[in-house]
Design a protein around this motif. Structure first.
Motif, PDB file in Angstrom:
ATOM      1  N   LEU A 355    -145.655  16.441 -25.896  1.00 42.18           N
ATOM      2  CA  LEU A 355    -144.920  16.670 -27.135  1.00 42.18           C
ATOM      3  C   LEU A 355    -145.812  17.280 -28.219  1.00 42.18           C
ATOM      4  CD1 LEU A 355    -142.758  13.418 -27.241  1.00 42.18           C
ATOM      5  CD2 LEU A 355    -141.926  15.749 -26.895  1.00 42.18           C
ATOM      6  N   ALA A 356    -145.285  18.310 -28.870  1.00 43.38           N
ATOM      7  CA  ALA A 356    -145.992  19.012 -29.943  1.00 43.38           C
ATOM      8  C   ALA A 356    -145.171  18.926 -31.224  1.00 43.38           C
ATOM      9  CB  ALA A 356    -146.200  20.470 -29.527  1.00 43.38           C
ATOM     10  N   PRO A 357    -145.742  19.299 -32.365  1.00 37.07           N
ATOM     11  CA  PRO A 357    -144.980  19.269 -33.628  1.00 37.07           C
ATOM     12  C   PRO A 357    -143.635  19.984 -33.552  1.00 37.07           C
ATOM     13  CG  PRO A 357    -147.299  19.601 -34.081  1.00 37.07           C
ATOM     14  CD  PRO A 357    -147.159  19.643 -32.589  1.00 37.07           C
ATOM     15  N   LYS A 358    -143.550  21.036 -32.734  1.00 34.62           N
ATOM     16  CA  LYS A 358    -142.294  21.777 -32.621  1.00 34.62           C
ATOM     17  C   LYS A 358    -141.177  20.946 -31.998  1.00 34.62           C
ATOM     18  CE  LYS A 358    -143.375  23.838 -28.110  1.00 34.62           C
ATOM     19  NZ  LYS A 358    -143.542  25.087 -27.326  1.00 34.62           N
ATOM     20  N   HIS A 359    -141.546  19.844 -31.343  1.00 33.82           N
ATOM     21  CA  HIS A 359    -140.547  19.000 -30.697  1.00 33.82           C
ATOM     22  C   HIS A 359    -140.039  17.878 -31.601  1.00 33.82           C
ATOM     23  CE1 HIS A 359    -142.765  20.432 -26.919  1.00 33.82           C
ATOM     24  NE2 HIS A 359    -141.551  20.965 -26.854  1.00 33.82           N
ATOM     25  N   GLN A 360    -140.527  17.825 -32.833  1.00 34.69           N
ATOM     26  CA  GLN A 360    -140.070  16.755 -33.737  1.00 34.69           C
ATOM     27  C   GLN A 360    -138.609  16.975 -34.124  1.00 34.69           C
ATOM     28  OE1 GLN A 360    -142.557  16.047 -37.121  1.00 34.69           O
ATOM     29  NE2 GLN A 360    -141.203  14.501 -38.009  1.00 34.69           N
ATOM     30  N   LEU A 361    -137.871  15.880 -34.186  1.00 37.51           N
ATOM     31  CA  LEU A 361    -136.470  15.897 -34.604  1.00 37.51           C
ATOM     32  C   LEU A 361    -136.333  15.196 -35.952  1.00 37.51           C
ATOM     33  CD1 LEU A 361    -134.927  14.898 -31.160  1.00 37.51           C
ATOM     34  CD2 LEU A 361    -134.648  17.110 -32.262  1.00 37.51           C
ATOM     35  N   LYS A 362    -135.489  15.739 -36.779  1.00 30.63           N
ATOM     36  CA  LYS A 362    -135.215  15.115 -38.070  1.00 30.63           C
ATOM     37  C   LYS A 362    -133.995  14.194 -37.940  1.00 30.63           C
ATOM     38  CE  LYS A 362    -136.918  19.217 -40.516  1.00 30.63           C
ATOM     39  NZ  LYS A 362    -136.551  20.322 -41.442  1.00 30.63           N
ATOM     40  N   ILE A 363    -133.789  13.381 -38.951  1.00 32.15           N
ATOM     41  CA  ILE A 363    -132.636  12.476 -38.937  1.00 32.15           C
ATOM     42  C   ILE A 363    -131.334  13.268 -38.875  1.00 32.15           C
ATOM     43  CG2 ILE A 363    -131.357  10.754 -40.288  1.00 32.15           C
ATOM     44  CD1 ILE A 363    -134.028   9.695 -41.273  1.00 32.15           C
ATOM     45  N   SER A 364    -131.293  14.376 -39.561  1.00 25.93           N
ATOM     46  CA  SER A 364    -130.084  15.224 -39.529  1.00 25.93           C
ATOM     47  C   SER A 364    -129.818  15.745 -38.120  1.00 25.93           C
ATOM     48  CB  SER A 364    -130.232  16.390 -40.505  1.00 25.93           C
ATOM     49  OG  SER A 364    -131.377  17.170 -40.193  1.00 25.93           O
ATOM     50  N   ASP A 365    -130.896  16.020 -37.354  1.00 26.78           N
ATOM     51  CA  ASP A 365    -130.739  16.469 -35.971  1.00 26.78           C
ATOM     52  C   ASP A 365    -130.136  15.355 -35.114  1.00 26.78           C
ATOM     53  OD1 ASP A 365    -131.959  18.916 -36.614  1.00 26.78           O
ATOM     54  OD2 ASP A 365    -133.964  18.077 -36.241  1.00 26.78           O
ATOM     55  N   ILE A 366    -130.642  14.137 -35.317  1.00 25.93           N
ATOM     56  CA  ILE A 366    -130.139  12.989 -34.560  1.00 25.93           C
ATOM     57  C   ILE A 366    -128.652  12.778 -34.844  1.00 25.93           C
ATOM     58  CG2 ILE A 366    -130.315  10.493 -34.226  1.00 25.93           C
ATOM     59  CD1 ILE A 366    -132.657  12.011 -33.027  1.00 25.93           C
ATOM     60  N   ASN A 367    -128.296  12.837 -36.103  1.00 28.69           N
ATOM     61  CA  ASN A 367    -126.895  12.633 -36.487  1.00 28.69           C
ATOM     62  C   ASN A 367    -125.999  13.712 -35.889  1.00 28.69           C
ATOM     63  OD1 ASN A 367    -127.527  10.346 -37.987  1.00 28.69           O
ATOM     64  ND2 ASN A 367    -127.808  11.498 -39.893  1.00 28.69           N
ATOM     65  N   TYR A 368    -126.503  14.946 -35.875  1.00 32.46           N
ATOM     66  CA  TYR A 368    -125.724  16.050 -35.303  1.00 32.46           C
ATOM     67  C   TYR A 368    -125.505  15.832 -33.798  1.00 32.46           C
ATOM     68  CZ  TYR A 368    -124.495  20.717 -33.655  1.00 32.46           C
ATOM     69  OH  TYR A 368    -123.870  21.767 -33.047  1.00 32.46           O
ATOM     70  N   ILE A 369    -126.568  15.426 -33.108  1.00 32.07           N
ATOM     71  CA  ILE A 369    -126.471  15.207 -31.661  1.00 32.07           C
ATOM     72  C   ILE A 369    -125.462  14.099 -31.351  1.00 32.07           C
ATOM     73  CG2 ILE A 369    -127.729  14.477 -29.597  1.00 32.07           C
ATOM     74  CD1 ILE A 369    -130.238  15.735 -30.940  1.00 32.07           C
ATOM     75  N   LYS A 370    -125.529  13.004 -32.094  1.00 30.32           N
ATOM     76  CA  LYS A 370    -124.591  11.910 -31.854  1.00 30.32           C
ATOM     77  C   LYS A 370    -123.152  12.358 -32.118  1.00 30.32           C
ATOM     78  CE  LYS A 370    -125.593   7.608 -32.696  1.00 30.32           C
ATOM     79  NZ  LYS A 370    -125.950   7.050 -31.395  1.00 30.32           N
ATOM     80  N   GLU A 371    -122.974  13.180 -33.143  1.00 31.61           N
ATOM     81  CA  GLU A 371    -121.639  13.661 -33.494  1.00 31.61           C
ATOM     82  C   GLU A 371    -121.076  14.591 -32.415  1.00 31.61           C
ATOM     83  OE1 GLU A 371    -119.549  16.539 -36.876  1.00 31.61           O
ATOM     84  OE2 GLU A 371    -121.558  15.709 -37.241  1.00 31.61           O
ATOM     85  N   LYS A 372    -121.952  15.390 -31.790  1.00 30.52           N
ATOM     86  CA  LYS A 372    -121.512  16.393 -30.827  1.00 30.52           C
ATOM     87  C   LYS A 372    -121.753  15.979 -29.376  1.00 30.52           C
ATOM     88  CE  LYS A 372    -120.371  19.434 -34.001  1.00 30.52           C
ATOM     89  NZ  LYS A 372    -118.963  19.871 -34.197  1.00 30.52           N
ATOM     90  N   MET A 373    -122.100  14.708 -29.155  1.00 29.73           N
ATOM     91  CA  MET A 373    -122.404  14.248 -27.799  1.00 29.73           C
ATOM     92  C   MET A 373    -121.251  14.494 -26.828  1.00 29.73           C
ATOM     93  SD  MET A 373    -125.003  12.763 -26.210  1.00 29.73           S
ATOM     94  CE  MET A 373    -125.878  11.723 -27.373  1.00 29.73           C
TER      95      MET A 373
END
Length: 377
Positions: A355-373
């Motif tokens: 894992l590198a810095p480019k692989h970091q996820l933000k909270i907004s990313d997590i929320n989007y993924i859960k919404e579009k799962m």
């Protein structure tokens, strides 16, 4: 689909002419011998558990012996994979791929770990059959295990039809729940206690392999001779991570996970890693978290939590080295300890390096993924 028919000999576990072969297999009977010698009651739970497990071992070998013989007489079976006392010793030193492990079982191994074990394998002109045997009357867990085995074989034999032969005993429940690709045979229970006791107390066999019946035949093959596509465990996981993060429009490209091939990967791995969140962000997602992460990273995966549902699951490596699996649901939090020598721990160690810095996820990313799962369900 061709349905192989069970013979009366297999149905009745008629092993009379092959009984001697059973003593050539390896058994773990030390604890059971001790219970016998200490006159432990047959009603004692420790005896019941140990005896049931050992009887299952013998049952598997009885059925395997009968299948060896069956394969000779069934014209549609072109190749049958050898294991146990029939496997050449030099094949035990192979460390990856489809092989025979130290206990002489057929396994697919990657990164020094067993991905799947098969009670037997055989081929027809256009198909590969994996065989699963069980003496348990409940078949739900057996049925669940088929998913991973089927997916793995689909990967390594892409040009063949994957089918299963399930062999269970009379009184088993849930038989109608097996998938369409499975043929189910039902045998009588293994109730020959005299034979089982002989095997328990048999001394280490020193007989020559030449005494084994049936003898060598062109249909019988070593795992070493099977041609298949290699399945690379960790490189595949890393490819999935990078591919899912490569679309510039999205933090995680969920459409990438919708293909049939990715469905097979979910069946094999159970979870696919998509990056990490910082420890601080994880505390926002889970304010009650009392665990202290060893690094500033909590790994994020999309996990197949059951046969029909996917969800985000987090993996947190504590400062003491313990690994926690954390699932944040709307109404509850599920936390599990993962075994130090298990696959998940090995995967997390691998991704901590990848894992590198480019692989970091933000909270907004997590929320989007859960919404579009739902897009990948």
């Amino acid at each position: 689909m061709h349905q192989f028919k069970i013979t009366p000999k297999i149905k009745n576990l008629d092993i009379k002419n092959l009984e001697n072969n059973l003593f050539h297999y390896s058994y773990d009977s030390k604890s059971l011998r001790s219970l016998f010698r200490n006159n432990i009651s047959k009603e004692d739970m420790s005896y019941i558990s140990a005896y049931s497990s050992f009887r299952g071992e013998v049952y598997e070998n009885v059925v395997y012996e009968l299948l060896l013989e069956y394969a000779l007489n069934e014209e549609l079976i072109t190749r049958f994979v050898l294991k146990g006392p029939y496997q050449d010793k030099e094949n035990l030193y192979i460390k990856s791929g489809l092989l025979i492990d130290r206990s002489a079982q057929i396994v697919y191994k990657s990164a020094y770990k067993d991905i799947s074990e098969f009670d037997a394998l055989f081929f027809t002109k256009d198909s590969v059959y994996f065989v699963e045997m069980s003496t348990s009357k409940k078949t739900a867990s057996l049925n669940k295990r088929l998913v991973k085995k089927y997916a793995l074989l689909k990967m390594i034999f892409p040009t063949l039809i994957i089918r299963a032969l399930i062999i269970v005993t009379e009184g088993s429940v849930g038989i109608k729940n097996f998938p369409e690709y499975a043929t189910v045979w039902v045998t009588k229970d293994l109730d020959n206690e005299e034979l089982i006791e002989k095997i328990i107390f048999a001394k280490k066999n020193t007989k020559n392999k030449a005494t084994l019946i049936p003898s060598r035949h062109r249909k019988y093959i070593e795992t070493l001779k099977i041609k298949y596509n290699k399945f690379q465990y960790f490189p595949t996981l890393e490819w999935i991570l990078n591919k899912s993060r490569s679309n510039p429009k999205y933090a995680v490209d969920l459409k990438f996970f919708t293909s049939k091939k990715l469905g097979l990967y979910f069946d094999i791995f159970t979870k696919l890693y998509i990056g990490y969140v910082s420890s601080d962000d994880f505390l926002i997602l889970y304010p009650e978290c009392e665990f202290i992460a060893r690094t500033n990273r909590v790994i994020v995966s999309i996990e197949k939590v059951n046969q029909t549902q996917l969800d985000i699951v987090y993996y947190l490596k504590e400062t003491n080295g313990k690994l926690k699996r954390i699932r944040l649901e709307e109404d509850k939090v599920t936390i599990k300890d993962k075994e130090l020598d298990g696959f998940t721990n090995a995967e997390v160690r691998f991704f901590m390096k990848v894992l590198a810095p480019k692989h970091q996820l933000k909270i907004s990313d997590i929320n989007y993924i859960k919404e579009k799962m739902y897009l990948i369900k």
